[in-house]
Design an enzyme around this catalytic site. Structure first.
Site, PDB file in Angstrom:
ATOM      1  N   GLY A 148      -4.838  -1.310  -0.270  1.00  0.00           N
ATOM      2  CA  GLY A 148      -3.660  -1.610  -1.072  1.00  0.00           C
ATOM      3  C   GLY A 148      -3.880  -1.502  -2.566  1.00  0.00           C
TER       4      GLY A 148
ATOM      5  N   GLY B  90      -2.640   0.698  -4.468  1.00  0.00           N
ATOM      6  CA  GLY B  90      -1.341   0.997  -5.067  1.00  0.00           C
ATOM      7  C   GLY B  90      -0.501  -0.245  -5.267  1.00  0.00           C
TER       8      GLY B  90
ATOM      9  CE1 TYR C 127       2.890  13.005  13.010  1.00  0.00           C
ATOM     10  CE2 TYR C 127       2.971  15.363  12.564  1.00  0.00           C
ATOM     11  CZ  TYR C 127       3.474  14.246  13.208  1.00  0.00           C
ATOM     12  OH  TYR C 127       4.556  14.365  14.044  1.00  0.00           O
TER      13      TYR C 127
ATOM     14  CE  LYS D 267     -20.831 -13.869   8.553  1.00  0.00           C
ATOM     15  NZ  LYS D 267     -22.009 -14.751   8.316  1.00  0.00           N
ATOM     16  CB  THR D 268     -19.535 -12.223   0.452  1.00  0.00           C
ATOM     17  OG1 THR D 268     -20.909 -12.601   0.620  1.00  0.00           O
ATOM     18  CG2 THR D 268     -18.658 -13.465   0.517  1.00  0.00           C
TER      19      THR D 268
ATOM     20  CE  LYS E 146     -23.013 -15.386   0.470  1.00  0.00           C
ATOM     21  NZ  LYS E 146     -22.903 -15.634   1.935  1.00  0.00           N
TER      22      LYS E 146
ATOM     23  CB  CYS F 189      17.000  15.843   3.143  1.00  0.00           C
ATOM     24  SG  CYS F 189      16.348  17.401   2.479  1.00  0.00           S
TER      25      CYS F 189
ATOM     26  CD  GLN G 248      19.338  21.226   5.387  1.00  0.00           C
ATOM     27  OE1 GLN G 248      18.569  21.650   6.245  1.00  0.00           O
ATOM     28  NE2 GLN G 248      19.057  21.271   4.086  1.00  0.00           N
TER      29      GLN G 248
ATOM     30  CD  GLU H 117      14.220  24.364   7.764  1.00  0.00           C
ATOM     31  OE1 GLU H 117      13.071  23.887   7.649  1.00  0.00           O
ATOM     32  OE2 GLU H 117      15.256  23.739   7.447  1.00  0.00           O
TER      33      GLU H 117
ATOM     34  CG  HIS I 191      15.029  13.107  -0.412  1.00  0.00           C
ATOM     35  ND1 HIS I 191      14.413  12.884   0.799  1.00  0.00           N
ATOM     36  CD2 HIS I 191      15.157  14.457  -0.526  1.00  0.00           C
ATOM     37  CE1 HIS I 191      14.161  14.043   1.386  1.00  0.00           C
ATOM     38  NE2 HIS I 191      14.610  15.011   0.601  1.00  0.00           N
TER      39      HIS I 191
ATOM     40  CD  GLU J   8      14.577   9.138   0.908  1.00  0.00           C
ATOM     41  OE1 GLU J   8      13.891  10.115   1.260  1.00  0.00           O
ATOM     42  OE2 GLU J   8      15.821   9.183   0.813  1.00  0.00           O
TER      43      GLU J   8
END
Length: 594
Positions: free
Chosen positions: A21, A23, A59, A193-194, A229, A390, A394, A414, A516, A518
């Protein structure tokens, strides 16, 4: 490297494992510093050799995030925009491929005066110069740079060397490193565990970098003893060991880091003293709405091609969280592969029982297309709220042509270059394009909305700007036929040539868009189309009829300036020239699973 005065730099690295994480950490820190009144820029350095992620499979890479200026970038830039409520740009994402390409291009032009071009100094200097350029072109107090990958990866070494040199040149008061690590919880021993963190810091030290602050991801909260620690063995003040245990939602991360005083430690180390107390009332209210909605819940199906890998739809999933909060409902998202519906035995009534909305997602290539068309037909005929994005728009056009306009052999070129009724066709300016990377219609374009439509109702305006990533468009030869059968073209380009939004008026909610939306939904600025769609699903769940849209604050979509509108209006009818001249793209080769 000439550094603008008073700019401070924060580099975020990661160790032990990937996907910790970085970002979210970078975006959260940026949001906290901004809330204290600082001017913050944030960027991502990716170590892969691709020039950009535009031609990478979903992917492998997940979503490709498109900026206003047409850059195809890493999905982390979506987190930056959603958390900071500010737009990123091409300058916000640098890949090692782009660095090497720039260096090689300079060598071909004779820029190195016959010298032997090497990683040190030429590649490293290129990285440092890019950062200096960002600082020079913006009025920033702090620039946060996330370095992709994990410490120990060979690909990241040039970025780390650039950071080491910069810190040596600038000093500790001007540049610091935050290292994100993992502290695993061993259930059999009931212990954190460190040792993995210690080894990760050791590997970072081998590059010549001593981390200034450690942020430790863990399943359980870190005790003060664990922090001492970690600090002792990693040569870090225990006050600079920040615990970050798992949160119910990523939007709680800034609040956790605020409680751990990460922002205060950063400010102190960088010598920044003039700042205000953060006002996070809205953020806390948002998190409360996400976790504890009071108006029920809805279930929405996302029909796509890459549903095995949710990161391919990251911005869509986040937009549903924003829209759920704005409608005060919990949104449950079910990802369904489009190919499932291509089986004649697929039982829509059984599989979609309890579903209150269907979104057909973006994608490329012909795999699963007939399944998407089948989902759209079911939503249209059953009156289930539908939203297409998008490729989803179509496919909605193909479905409407086949089953409403009686054009049974309708298709997109397409998928079938010899389609009898090509209701979706390659854009005219794309027909001579041969290259894949960097050649699509990308970035922000304007759209004129028709009065009295659902789009007009949810946006509350007639001119909008939205981000695009496509080569194919609605074929205007079929507009009249569609309109005769009840399709409304509610949004077009300013010259009227390109269809941007379609809807069916005699339907609870049937809206599809070529752009788009989103990509522009944020915590403090939910996208109106997602707000409206979730509102429609909420009404459908309650009464199953025409929804009444929930009220929404009018500040979420800034109005384009008159100058921008005039510039767009002067475009040619083919819209062959982009407002952003350096746009780019690609298409179906990303669908490696066709």
């Amino acid at each position: 490297m000439a550094r603008p005065k008073n700019v401070k730099y924060v580099f975020v690295t990661g160790g032990v494992v990937s996907s910790l994480g970085k970002g979210i950490l970078s975006a959260s820190l940026g949001m906290l510093l901004k809330s204290r009144g600082l001017r913050v820029a944030i960027q991502k350095y990716d170590p892969y050799i691709n020039v950009d992620p535009g031609t990478m499979s979903p992917y492998q890479h997940g979503e490709v995030y498109v900026t206003d200026d047409g850059a195809e970038t890493d999905l982390d830039l979506g987190h930056y925009e959603r958390f900071l409520n500010e737009s990123t740009s091409q300058a916000s994402n640098l890949t090692m491929g782009r660095v090497y390409k720039s260096v090689i291009d300079k060598e071909r032009r004779g820029a190195y005066l016959g010298g032997t071009v090497q990683v040190v100094p030429h590649v490293i200097d290129e990285i440092k110069d890019r950062l200096a350029e960002l600082a020079k072109n913006g009025n920033y107090d702090v620039i946060i740079t996330e370095i992709g990958g994990t410490i120990g990866d060979i690909e990241s070494l040039p970025f780390l060397e650039a950071m080491r040199q910069m810190k040596l040149d600038m000093g500790d008061r001007n540049l610091l490193n935050i290292h994100l690590t993992f502290v695993p919880y061993i259930r059999a021993a009931s212990e954190l565990k460190t040792k993995p963190t210690q080894h990760s810091v050791k590997m970072l030290l081998e590059t010549g970098i001593q981390p200034d602050i450690l942020v430790c991801r863990s399943e359980k909260p870190l005790s003060s003893e664990i922090k001492r620690k970690v600090g002792h063995f990693c040569n870090v003040n225990n006050l600079d060991v920040i615990g970050l245990n798992d949160c119910d939602t990523i939007y709680e991360v800034p609040l956790t880091l605020l409680q751990e005083q990460l922002d205060l430690r950063v400010l102190k180390k960088l010598g920044l003293k003039k700042f205000k107390e953060p006002d996070l009332v809205y953020w806390r209210e948002f998190c409360n709405k996400v976790k504890h909605p009071t108006s029920g819940e809805v279930t929405i199906v996302v029909c796509g091609k890459y549903t095995e890998y949710p990161d391919a739809y990251k911005s869509i999933l986040e937009a549903f969280i924003h829209a759920g909060a704005s409608n005060d409902v919990k949104v449950h998202v079910r990802l369904i592969g489009a190919e499932a519906a291509e089986n004649e035995a697929y039982d829509f009534a059984r599989e979609l029982e309890g579903v209150h909305g269907i979104l057909v997602a973006p994608g490329f290539g012909d795999r699963g297309i007939e399944g998407k068309v089948a989902f759209i037909r079911y939503a249209r005929e059953q009156g289930i709220p539908f939203f297409g994005i998008c490729l989803g728009m179509q496919c909605a056009s193909v479905e409407f042509a086949r089953n409403v306009c009686n054009l049974a052999e309708a298709n997109s070129t397409e998928f079938n270059k010899r389609a009898r009724y090509p209701v979706i066709d390659l854009m005219e300016q794309q027909k001579k394009v041969k290259e894949k990377g960097g050649t699509m219609r990308l970035g922000s374009y304007p759209c004129i909305i028709k009065e009295g439509t659902k789009a007009n109702e949810v946006y509350g305006k007639f001119l909008i700007n939205e981000r695009h990533r496509h080569r194919f468009e609605f074929n205007n030869a079929y507009r009249e036929t569609f309109e005769e059968h009840g399709m409304v073209f509610s949004g077009t380009s300013p010259n009227g040539e390109l269809v941007e939004i379609i809807e069916i008026k005699d339907h609870p909610w049937f809206v599809a868009v070529q752009f788009h939306p989103e990509l522009k939904s944020r915590v403090q600025a939910v996208h109106p189309l997602f707000h409206g769609f979730v509102g429609a699903a909420k009404s459908y769940a309650a009464v199953g009829h025409q929804p009444e849209l929930a009220a929404i604050e009018p500040h979420f979509m800034p109005e384009p300036t008159a100058e921008a509108y005039a510039a767009y209006s002067e475009e040619s009818s083919a819209e062959s020239k982009s407002f952003f001249p350096d746009n780019g793209g690609h298409d179906e080769e990303r669908d490696s699973g066709q």
